[in-house]
Write a protein that holds these residues in place. Structure first.
Motif, short mmCIF file in Angstrom:
data_model
loop_
_atom_site.label_atom_id
_atom_site.label_comp_id
_atom_site.label_asym_id
_atom_site.label_seq_id
_atom_site.Cartn_x
_atom_site.Cartn_y
_atom_site.Cartn_z
N LEU A 15 -79.65 -47.62 10.96
CA LEU A 15 -79.61 -48.37 12.21
C LEU A 15 -79.36 -49.86 11.96
CD1 LEU A 15 -82.59 -46.67 14.09
CD2 LEU A 15 -80.16 -46.46 14.66
N ASP A 39 -81.73 -45.38 19.11
CA ASP A 39 -82.69 -44.70 18.25
C ASP A 39 -83.36 -43.63 19.09
OD1 ASP A 39 -84.75 -43.84 16.65
OD2 ASP A 39 -85.49 -45.84 16.13
N GLY A 109 -80.10 -40.66 16.31
CA GLY A 109 -79.60 -41.79 17.07
C GLY A 109 -78.12 -41.62 17.39
#
Length: 230
Positions: A15, A39, A109
């Motif tokens: 991420l 997320d 995600g």
């Protein structure tokens, strides 16, 4: 425990690494582009990074109904590419949702790219009219998608859409249609959100116990069980 902690660190690293990628994509396409990183471990506040502004998303915002649908499919979900939708304000948006998976293949995600193509569509219609071919090849109107920074607005929109689709009220639905409504919401990932069952119950004007009962029955393989909660 150590393996799970390692996976969490891996997911967090992915991420974090995508932040500059989102900035680069948005800068390349300019003001009509928005890139959102989600997320899915936090459906109510899934937005962890935003570059550009098309749907009005902000960090800490909730996933849309598209994200909820992906969440409901779990690891069986696939990328959704180059699809059209329309915002509540009328913008025509071309989007792609690319899932993020860890080394075990678990979906955790998504990287979403949204392009505001409203002006392009208007220009195309104008050129078609000038050329005398207006209306040719027109497809179905893209569905309206709720993009909100709070999950409550998304859940409410999904409930309302199910009722409006059949031009019905909850009181006007028979038992089969009520179960169908709960089954549809479940398939769209609504009940993966914390407190969603209470919100759905409130939106429909029924008790929480009734909502749980309908959800349980809608998930059962035998749909012939008698009794209708009130």
């Amino acid at each position: 425990m150590a393996a799970e902690e390692s996976l969490e660190q891996e997911r967090n690293a992915i991420l974090a690494a995508l932040g500059p990628v989102a900035d680069g994509i948005a800068a390349t396409f300019g003001p009509v582009c928005e890139v959102v990183i989600h997320d899915y471990r936090r459906p109510e506040q899934s937005v962890v990074a935003v570059a550009g502004s098309v749907t009005g998303r902000a960090v800490g915002g909730a996933m849309s109904e598209i994200g909820l649908r992906v969440l409901a499919r779990g690891d069986k979900a696939g990328d959704e590419l180059n699809y059209l939708t329309r915002t509540g304000s009328g913008q025509l948006v071309k989007s792609s949702t690319m899932l993020l998976r860890d080394s075990t293949g678990t979906v955790f995600g998504a990287l979403c790219v949204n392009l505001d193509v409203t002006a392009v569509n208007q220009a195309q219609a104008l050129l078609g009219a000038l050329a005398g071919i207006a209306g040719s090849g027109a497809g179905a109107d893209p569905p309206v998608t709720t993009f909100g920074n709070d999950i409550d607005s998304v859940v409410d929109a999904l409930v309302d859409a199910h009722l409006l689709h059949g031009n019905q009220t909850w009181a006007g639905l028979d038992r089969a249609r009520r179960l169908e409504l709960f089954r549809g919401l479940d398939e769209r990932g609504v009940f993966a959100v914390r407190r969603a069952i209470e919100q759905v119950a409130q939106r429909l004007g029924i008790s929480r116990a009734s909502a749980y009962s309908y959800l349980s029955q809608s998930r059962a393989t035998d749909q012939t069980s008698e009794g209708d909660p009130t």
